[in-house]
Design a protein around this motif. Structure first.
Motif, short mmCIF file in Angstrom:
data_model
loop_
_atom_site.label_atom_id
_atom_site.label_comp_id
_atom_site.label_asym_id
_atom_site.label_seq_id
_atom_site.Cartn_x
_atom_site.Cartn_y
_atom_site.Cartn_z
N ILE A 234 -18.63 -49.97 25.84
CA ILE A 234 -17.62 -48.91 25.91
C ILE A 234 -16.71 -49.25 27.08
N SER A 235 -15.48 -49.57 26.77
CA SER A 235 -14.57 -50.19 27.75
C SER A 235 -14.24 -49.24 28.89
N PRO A 236 -13.90 -49.79 30.07
CA PRO A 236 -13.44 -48.96 31.18
C PRO A 236 -12.17 -48.20 30.80
N ASP A 237 -11.91 -47.13 31.51
CA ASP A 237 -10.70 -46.35 31.27
C ASP A 237 -10.24 -45.73 32.58
N ASP A 238 -9.35 -44.77 32.51
CA ASP A 238 -8.77 -44.17 33.72
C ASP A 238 -9.81 -43.43 34.56
N PHE A 239 -10.94 -43.13 33.99
CA PHE A 239 -11.93 -42.30 34.68
C PHE A 239 -13.21 -43.05 35.01
N ARG A 240 -13.28 -44.33 34.65
CA ARG A 240 -14.49 -45.11 34.85
C ARG A 240 -14.12 -46.58 34.93
N LYS A 241 -14.57 -47.25 35.98
CA LYS A 241 -14.14 -48.63 36.19
C LYS A 241 -15.04 -49.67 35.52
N ASP A 242 -16.30 -49.29 35.21
CA ASP A 242 -17.25 -50.25 34.63
C ASP A 242 -17.46 -49.96 33.15
N ALA A 243 -17.70 -51.03 32.38
CA ALA A 243 -18.03 -50.85 30.97
C ALA A 243 -19.43 -50.24 30.85
N ILE A 269 -17.14 -41.12 23.38
CA ILE A 269 -17.18 -41.14 24.85
C ILE A 269 -15.78 -41.08 25.43
N HIS A 270 -14.86 -41.84 24.90
CA HIS A 270 -13.49 -41.83 25.44
C HIS A 270 -12.83 -40.46 25.25
N THR A 271 -13.06 -39.83 24.14
CA THR A 271 -12.48 -38.51 23.90
C THR A 271 -13.03 -37.50 24.91
N LEU A 272 -14.31 -37.56 25.17
CA LEU A 272 -14.92 -36.65 26.15
C LEU A 272 -14.41 -36.93 27.56
N GLU A 273 -14.31 -38.18 27.91
CA GLU A 273 -13.80 -38.52 29.24
C GLU A 273 -12.36 -38.04 29.42
N ASN A 274 -11.56 -38.22 28.38
CA ASN A 274 -10.16 -37.77 28.47
C ASN A 274 -10.07 -36.26 28.61
N TYR A 275 -10.97 -35.54 27.97
CA TYR A 275 -10.92 -34.09 28.07
C TYR A 275 -11.34 -33.62 29.46
N TYR A 276 -12.46 -34.12 29.93
CA TYR A 276 -13.00 -33.63 31.20
C TYR A 276 -12.38 -34.29 32.43
N GLY A 277 -11.67 -35.42 32.22
CA GLY A 277 -11.12 -36.12 33.36
C GLY A 277 -12.20 -36.64 34.28
N PHE A 278 -13.34 -37.00 33.69
CA PHE A 278 -14.53 -37.36 34.46
C PHE A 278 -15.29 -38.40 33.66
N GLY A 279 -15.48 -39.58 34.23
CA GLY A 279 -16.11 -40.67 33.50
C GLY A 279 -17.59 -40.45 33.25
N TYR A 280 -18.07 -41.00 32.15
CA TYR A 280 -19.50 -40.95 31.84
C TYR A 280 -20.28 -41.48 33.04
N PRO A 281 -21.19 -40.69 33.60
CA PRO A 281 -21.75 -41.06 34.91
C PRO A 281 -23.13 -41.70 34.89
N PHE A 282 -23.68 -42.00 33.71
CA PHE A 282 -25.09 -42.37 33.67
C PHE A 282 -25.35 -43.85 33.38
N GLY A 283 -24.36 -44.69 33.63
CA GLY A 283 -24.58 -46.14 33.54
C GLY A 283 -24.63 -46.63 32.11
#
Length: 892
Positions: A234-243, A269-283
């Motif tokens: 799952i590629s990095p995006d504006d809210f998360r720097k690591d895949a 995952i990307h849709t959720l991150e875009n909504y919450y403005g918060f990257g998936y935090p569990f590695g």
């Protein structure tokens, strides 16, 4: 940052819990929440797990902040055989502790220190063994194709079966997990594996990264000969720097069937991150297809577990499974923010997890797969919740917790679907962008900690610049049960068109509930204006109110629930209903569903005759959208099953159903066509089941019997030719064959099921068996459900059959009352609250209500959660009987 966040979260937790509780006296065991003068800070969990054995061993090390002088601590542990307890003080000195199982029924235990210790940071080290759970709780063992697997299901209060600890959602700490397992096995857990070392005697030890702060119910791991399928990163995006590393985990030989789900997951995952403005935090993220499972799926961070049929998909998998897979995956991944990153403080707020995941799942599905019509699923789900919420015995969304049974029965339609509908209603009131701002603030403010309803409602109110009135309106839906009933009447006043509104509690005929209840309801009305349809909204927070309909057309039709966004039912005067019925095609699909539900609600209040309801619902059957077209069927099924008392009356209902639906069934045909719309595939399945099994339409049964006979024919290898039927219709076809062919069909399916591992084929065979009608064969099938050949998680598929007629319900009752101990012994406490409905559902007489009450009342103390199940099932039976007595079958 991780350590800082953990410290902040634990400090806030301690402050919260200290304020909420006084220290429990030394000689009194806690019931419900543990005392807050001992707060866990971190866990080290070490397990030695061999799925081929009957038990496992473990060592649990807990750092505990002792906040008051005490000679003991209370914690949770159930069925654990503790061999040693070491208590190490802040000075590094260690003394022997004593583990005492105080309340095995509740799973509450105590560790005695031997002397009073002053407040300090203690380290508790507990060595123990325990059997693998047999009821799909805690750390349990299941077999697939004769091969054992071990895995966990901790929610809601089952971690105590796997390790001793503070088994409450308000206690969030980091975990270090270590698994010692046979060399031939694979181990997975919440986090990445960071090392593997030899452990001797054919064993190895796997160590995993420390977790984020979690409650006990989100701890997860699994051991077995698992297949691992690599998914796309799952590629990095504006809210998360690591895949994010994505994998599928399944039983031996099955992981290749997970590629469809894995390919869909990054978009979720990307849709959720875009909504919450918060990257998936569990590695990392693993999706595990469990060979047997008590729930549909479980949101364990980093290791999300599912019933296998939701993940194991092929090109010809039933469409309902494909859609269900996406929806459930979206739901569980939505939990990574609401539930996992921010966790409820106590179980009365489980809606903060489940309602928000349901609501967010629908937003994700609408964005990624708009053709799945999750907008209509939301409305249908809300209307399903309303049927339960109409009971005087209904739960509140925020129901006080009085014992473990209340926790276990909180996972219902009130929490999930009503909660999601209420969220959507207030989202519509403040605006989607404003609501999103409030949600982003809520996640940021409580990340890796706990929250309450007050926190959430306050965050939304702040974002919307709303005050106490808004909070009161929102809380009016959280803190009282029931469905609002909005009555609307159009009047002309001073040259203007007004709609007069009043609200009360919706209660069906025969209810003893109090109608005098008031909510803060965002009411929106859509109506015909001189320039087309318009909407007007107001906050109806008193018993009555009115709104002016600007530019309303003469004799305008009025839809009192615009876009079906409101969680309420509506009623109109006779002229209003007549006018609206003539303009059903002017309504949106969602409004058409709300129209159908409110017609049904009027029928169940005794305000409509069967003929009137059928006439009002008939226009919906012509709607091109399947979800709307089939909406009348539940009302028609009640009339057919309970009101029609002779063959002529039933034939009249069947003719109505045939005229409405048989042409569409014949147009769709009985085989999936290449390239057809998924909506057509799903509609075919729904119509086939309803027409063949519920209304027994001869033409449909004949077509499906042909497929059922072909599926029951043996191939050269001796197995049934289950692939001969359309995959979407296999279960229905087998149901018809079981009813028409009797014992030979039943025997064939019972013989084939133990030899079948594919979950979709197993489900179809179980569906077929659940439709058995002959009493002797029904008992044979129920006996079969108690054997090891039927998984624990599959039992209900069989046992919930046989509720259609008085005779079949009597047969089920006689069987159950002779086998209740065996049923409860296999299913366990998590399912016990559903037992009254399992055996009493579909009943429609005071005699059935009375026998249910007489049977379960003396057993309530031994079956957690069954008191609510009994109250609701009995009330539903009484209401059904009242409506049956009111209706005149000669006027169908």
């Amino acid at each position: 940052m991780h350590r800082l966040v953990s410290t902040i979260a634990l400090t806030a937790l301690a402050a919260c819990c200290t304020a909420a509780f006084a220290a429990t006296p030394n000689d009194q065991a806690p019931h419900g929440r543990l005392p807050a003068w001992a707060v866990p800070q971190s866990y080290q969990l070490s397990f030695r797990v061999d799925p081929s054995q009957a038990q496992f061993t473990g060592t649990t090390t807990i750092k505990v902040a002792l906040k008051a002088a005490a000679d003991h601590v209370w914690l949770d542990g159930n069925g654990l055989v503790v061999s040693k307890v070491a208590v190490t003080g802040a000075d590094g000195k260690t003394l022997d502790g004593k583990y005492v199982a105080v309340s095995p029924k509740e799973g509450v235990s105590r560790i005695d220190f031997g002397s009073v210790l002053k407040p300090q940071l203690l380290t508790l080290t507990i060595d123990y063994s325990a059997p693998f759970n047999e009821q799909l709780q805690g750390l349990y063992k299941v077999s697939r194709a004769g091969v054992p697997y071990a895995m966990t299901q901790m929610e809601p209060i089952s971690a105590r079966f796997a390790f001793p600890g503070f088994d409450e959602p308000g206690f969030k700490t980091p975990y270090d997990i270590t698994l010692t397992i046979p060399n031939s096995q694979v181990g997975v857990a919440n986090t990445r594996q960071i090392s593997e070392t030899a452990a001797g005697d054919g064993f190895k030890t796997l160590k995993f990264e420390q977790t984020r702060p979690l409650p006990t119910y989100l701890v997860a791991f699994a051991v077995g000969p698992w297949d691992i399928a690599k998914g796309p990163d799952i590629s990095p995006d504006d809210f998360r720097k690591d895949a994010i590393t994505l994998r599928g985990v399944a039983a031996t030989g099955e992981a290749h069937r997970m590629q469809h789900v894995l390919s869909e997951t990054p978009s979720i995952i990307h849709t959720l991150e875009n909504y919450y403005g918060f990257g998936y935090p569990f590695g990392k993220l693993d999706l595990l297809a469990a060979p047997d499972f008590s729930a549909g799926a479980m949101e364990n961070p980093g290791l999300v577990t599912f019933r296998d049929w939701l993940l194991l998909l092929d090109p010809d998998s039933p469409e309902q499974y494909v859609r269900g897979s996406f929806n459930v995956t979206a739901h569980e991944l939505a939990h990574q923010w609401t539930g996992d990153t921010v966790t409820l403080a106590w179980w009365d707020d489980i809606w903060l997890n489940e309602a928000f995941a349901t609501w967010m799942q629908q937003k994700v599905t609408m964005k990624v797969h708009p053709e799945y019509r999750a907008d209509l699923d939301r409305i249908s789900g809300a209307e399903g919740a309303m049927r339960n919420d109409s009971l005087n015995s209904a739960r509140k969304i925020r129901q006080p917790i009085t014992g473990n049974g209340d926790i276990e029965t909180a996972f219902d339609g009130i929490t999930y679907q009503k909660g999601a509908a209420v969220i959507g209603m207030f989202e519509g009131y403040v605006g989607e962008d404003t609501f999103q701002q409030g949600m982003r603030s809520y996640i940021q403010a409580h990340k890796f900690g706990n929250a309450t309803a007050k926190d959430l409602v306050g965050s939304i109110a702040t974002a919307a610049h709303q005050g106490d009135a808004f909070k009161h309106a929102f809380n009016s839906f959280l803190d009282q049960s029931g469905v609002p009933y909005v009555q609307a009447k159009v009047e002309q006043k001073n040259g203007k068109t007004e709609v007069q509104l009043s609200q009360s509690r919706y209660l069906p005929l025969g209810s003893t509930g109090d109608m005098g209840r008031v909510w803060g309801i965002p009411v929106c009305v859509r109506y015909a204006s001189t320039a087309g349809a318009k909407s007007s909204c107001m906050m109806l927070d008193k018993a009555t109110g009115s709104m002016t309909l600007a530019d309303a057309a003469p004799s305008a039709w009025v839809m009192p629930n615009a876009d079906a966004r409101g969680y309420y039912r509506f009623s109109l005067d006779k002229a209003g209903w007549t006018n609206l019925a003539q303009h059903v095609d002017s309504l949106s699909n969602g409004e058409q569903l709300a129209y159908a539900d409110s017609v049904d609600a009027g029928f169940r209040k005794g305000e409509w005759t069967a003929a009137e309801a059928m006439a009002a619902l008939q226009p919906l059957t012509k709607v091109n959208v399947g979800e709307v077209a089939v909406a009348p069927l539940s009302t028609l099924e009640w009339i057919y099953r309970y009101e029609a008392t002779n063959d002529a009356q039933r034939a009249k209902v069947v003719e109505w159903v045939k005229a409405a639906y048989l042409p569409r069934m014949q147009q769709l045909g009985y085989q999936r066509k290449a390239g057809e719309l998924s909506a057509d595939t799903l509609l075919r399945t729904q119509l086939a089941a309803a027409l063949a099994l519920n209304f027994k339409v001869p033409e449909v049964r004949a077509a499906l019997l042909t497929q059922g006979d072909a599926a029951l024919a043996k191939k050269a290898d001796g197995h049934l030719n289950l692939q001969a039927a359309d995959p979407d219709l296999l279960g229905v076809a087998l149901g018809v064959a079981v009813q028409e062919r009797g014992k030979p069909a039943v025997d064939a399916l019972i013989a084939e099921l133990p030899q079948t591992t594919s979950p979709d084929l197993r489900n179809a065979m179980l569906e077929g068996l659940s439709n058995v009608e002959q009493p002797a064969q029904a008992d044979q099938v129920r006996d079969f459900a108690l054997t090891k050949d039927v998984k624990v998680g599959e039992m209900a598929m069989i046992l919930r059959g046989g509720q259609e007629t008085t005779e079949s319900r009597n047969s089920l009752w006689q069987w159950f009352t002779a086998h209740d101990a065996q049923v409860l012994g296999r299913t366990g406490s998590f399912a016990s609250g559903m037992l009254p409905r399992l055996v009493g559902g579909g009943s429609c007489s005071t005699a059935e209500a009375d026998r249910l009450q007489a049977y379960f009342t003396p057993r309530l103390k031994d079956i957690a959660g069954s008191d609510r199940g009994l109250a609701q099932t009995r009330e539903q039976t009484v209401l059904c009987a009242a409506l049956k007595a009111k209706q005149d079958p000669s006027k169908i």
